[in-house]
Design a protein around this motif. Structure first.
Motif, PDB file in Angstrom:
ATOM      1  N   THR A  96       8.457  -3.584   5.025  1.00 37.45           N
ATOM      2  CA  THR A  96       9.175  -2.623   5.871  1.00 37.45           C
ATOM      3  C   THR A  96       9.097  -3.007   7.340  1.00 37.45           C
ATOM      4  O   THR A  96      10.078  -2.845   8.087  1.00 37.45           O
ATOM      5  N   GLN A  97       7.943  -3.519   7.780  1.00 29.26           N
ATOM      6  CA  GLN A  97       7.757  -3.834   9.195  1.00 29.26           C
ATOM      7  C   GLN A  97       8.673  -4.955   9.674  1.00 29.26           C
ATOM      8  O   GLN A  97       8.899  -5.111  10.871  1.00 29.26           O
ATOM      9  N   THR A  98       9.231  -5.733   8.744  1.00 25.65           N
ATOM     10  CA  THR A  98      10.074  -6.879   9.124  1.00 25.65           C
ATOM     11  C   THR A  98      11.564  -6.560   9.059  1.00 25.65           C
ATOM     12  O   THR A  98      12.387  -7.398   9.441  1.00 25.65           O
ATOM     13  N   LEU A 106      14.561   1.964   2.306  1.00 26.35           N
ATOM     14  CA  LEU A 106      14.439   1.569   0.907  1.00 26.35           C
ATOM     15  C   LEU A 106      13.020   1.118   0.586  1.00 26.35           C
ATOM     16  O   LEU A 106      12.400   1.605  -0.376  1.00 26.35           O
ATOM     17  N   THR A 107      12.488   0.201   1.376  1.00 21.96           N
ATOM     18  CA  THR A 107      11.122  -0.278   1.114  1.00 21.96           C
ATOM     19  C   THR A 107      10.078   0.773   1.476  1.00 21.96           C
ATOM     20  O   THR A 107       9.019   0.843   0.844  1.00 21.96           O
ATOM     21  N   SER A 108      10.387   1.615   2.479  1.00 28.00           N
ATOM     22  CA  SER A 108       9.457   2.700   2.829  1.00 28.00           C
ATOM     23  C   SER A 108       9.289   3.657   1.655  1.00 28.00           C
ATOM     24  O   SER A 108       8.169   4.077   1.329  1.00 28.00           O
ATOM     25  N   TYR A 109      10.403   4.011   1.028  1.00 29.38           N
ATOM     26  CA  TYR A 109      10.325   4.950  -0.089  1.00 29.38           C
ATOM     27  C   TYR A 109       9.489   4.378  -1.226  1.00 29.38           C
ATOM     28  O   TYR A 109       8.641   5.086  -1.800  1.00 29.38           O
ATOM     29  N   ILE A 353      11.741   7.468  10.345  1.00 31.78           N
ATOM     30  CA  ILE A 353      11.584   6.224   9.587  1.00 31.78           C
ATOM     31  C   ILE A 353      10.404   5.409  10.115  1.00 31.78           C
ATOM     32  O   ILE A 353       9.611   4.853   9.349  1.00 31.78           O
ATOM     33  N   THR A 354      10.261   5.372  11.432  1.00 33.86           N
ATOM     34  CA  THR A 354       9.213   4.552  12.044  1.00 33.86           C
ATOM     35  C   THR A 354       7.823   5.160  11.868  1.00 33.86           C
ATOM     36  O   THR A 354       6.864   4.466  11.507  1.00 33.86           O
TER      37      THR A 354
END
Length: 380
Positions: A96-98, A106-109, A353-354
């Protein structure tokens, strides 16, 4: 110089009155010794980040990342299944950080989903493998008010609700993305900037303590409000609290929870009945307090006497539900997500999101281990 007796008498009365006035002023400005905190042995029992099964004995863990700490914890507990979910969550977190803002949801979820599975697996909470949440956009312009999120009584999200002792009413519960973001403390300032007409939902507090009266063998929650929020207006939005008249309350309010718990602890050795009474009390009141992931202690009291927009769900539940809706758009409809990010609420969504990744993982880490975490370089 001759002074008659009447003048001397008046002078004495004046001196006595001045002395009394000075005494009253000193009494008003005198800082009373704080009520005694509840203790077990030599350790004060304090508010903890974990809602369920907090460890009141361990000191705060100083670390810049909880990933390795929780990994070692699960290895020590020999819970391979939970550890696998935790590794998956960490990989999605790093990915997610990239990514850019369109792809992060999507990757956060999936980070949140796997971290939740790690928690539920470790805590032996049964759950259905379905996600337990869905979303859709109702007719109208692209606006977070028109993004609907549905929570179902089966699925991973439902398992999280069960763990946190939250009930899902009926066959489903439906909320707007706007209302969910309104109820998240860690982006509440950003929300209020976007929607200044809505009342603030959180009251920042300087201190949260569990105190007791030795003679009455009772304890209760004591909260010190920040001075700028110490007003009758703020107090009127809270149900179940009152000003503690033991204190001065001239510069800031010290509130006491009206409900109490049994606390009989001779020489700081609480009875079994007292411990059970406190555990029930802690659970009921901890859910009304929120914290923001930060190098400092940032605790908040959620108002409960507002008429619109309040959702009686935890930060973990609402964060997972909101990120699921954004992940759906990220995966299936990135054009709509881009329009959300470009309109008036774009900054609010970006803040969510952040910040949500750090908040969510800090909270899940505490629920798995029972520990409190703080980044290094700051006093505890």
């Amino acid at each position: 110089m001759n002074i008659d007796r009447k003048s001397i008498s008046r002078l004495r009365v004046s001196i006595q009155k001045n002395s009394q006035d000075i005494k009253e002023v000193k009494e008003k400005i005198k800082v009373k010794q704080a009520r005694p905190s509840i203790k077990r042995g030599n350790s004060e029992i304090t508010i903890r980040k974990a809602v369920i099964n907090p460890d009141f004995t361990n000191k705060t863990v100083l670390t810049d990342s909880t990933w390795q700490y929780v990994e070692l914890f699960l290895k020590q507990k020999k819970d391979t299944e939970a550890l696998n979910y935790w590794h998956q969550a960490e990989n999605f977190f790093k990915a997610t950080q990239t990514l850019d803002m369109l792809s992060k949801p999507l990757t956060s979820y999936y980070c949140f989903l796997n971290a939740t599975k790690a928690l539920l697996t470790f805590r032996k909470v049964n759950y259905d493998l379905q996600h337990g949440v869905s979303g859709e956009r109702v007719n109208g312009r692209i606006n977070i008010q028109n993004e609907q999120i549905t929570i179902y009584p089966r699925g991973v999200l439902s398992g999280l609700c069960n763990y946190l002792k939250e009930t899902i009413q009926g066959p489903k519960e439906i909320y707007t993305l706007k209302d969910i973001l309104y109820n998240l403390e860690y982006i509440h300032r950003a929300y209020n900037k976007m929607y200044p007409a809505q009342p603030e939902l959180y009251i920042p507090v300087d201190d949260v303590r569990f105190v007791h009266n030795r003679e009455q063998k009772e304890g209760w929650l004591e909260i010190t409000l920040e001075s700028q929020y110490s007003s009758q207006s703020a107090l009127s939005k809270l149900e179940g609290y009152s000003i503690d008249k033991y204190y001065n309350n001239s510069n800031f309010y010290v509130l006491r929870r009206n409900k109490k718990f049994d606390w009989d602890a001779p020489r700081n050795a609480p009875t079994a009945k007292s411990i059970e009474s406190f555990k029930k009390y802690y659970l009921n009141n901890r859910r009304k307090l929120r914290y923001i992931f930060s190098p400092n202690k940032l605790w908040y009291l959620k108002k409960n006497k507002l008429t619109n927009g309040i959702i009686n769900k935890s930060t973990l539940t609402l964060t997972l539900a909101a990120m699921h809706r954004l992940s759906e758009m990220s995966r299936y409809d990135p054009n709509t997500l881009e329009k959300h990010l470009s309109n008036n609420s774009g900054w609010l969504i970006s803040e969510f999101i952040t910040k949500s990744s750090f908040q969510f993982i800090d909270m899940i880490s505490s629920e798995i281990t029972g520990d409190d975490f703080r980044v290094t370089g700051f006093r505890t």
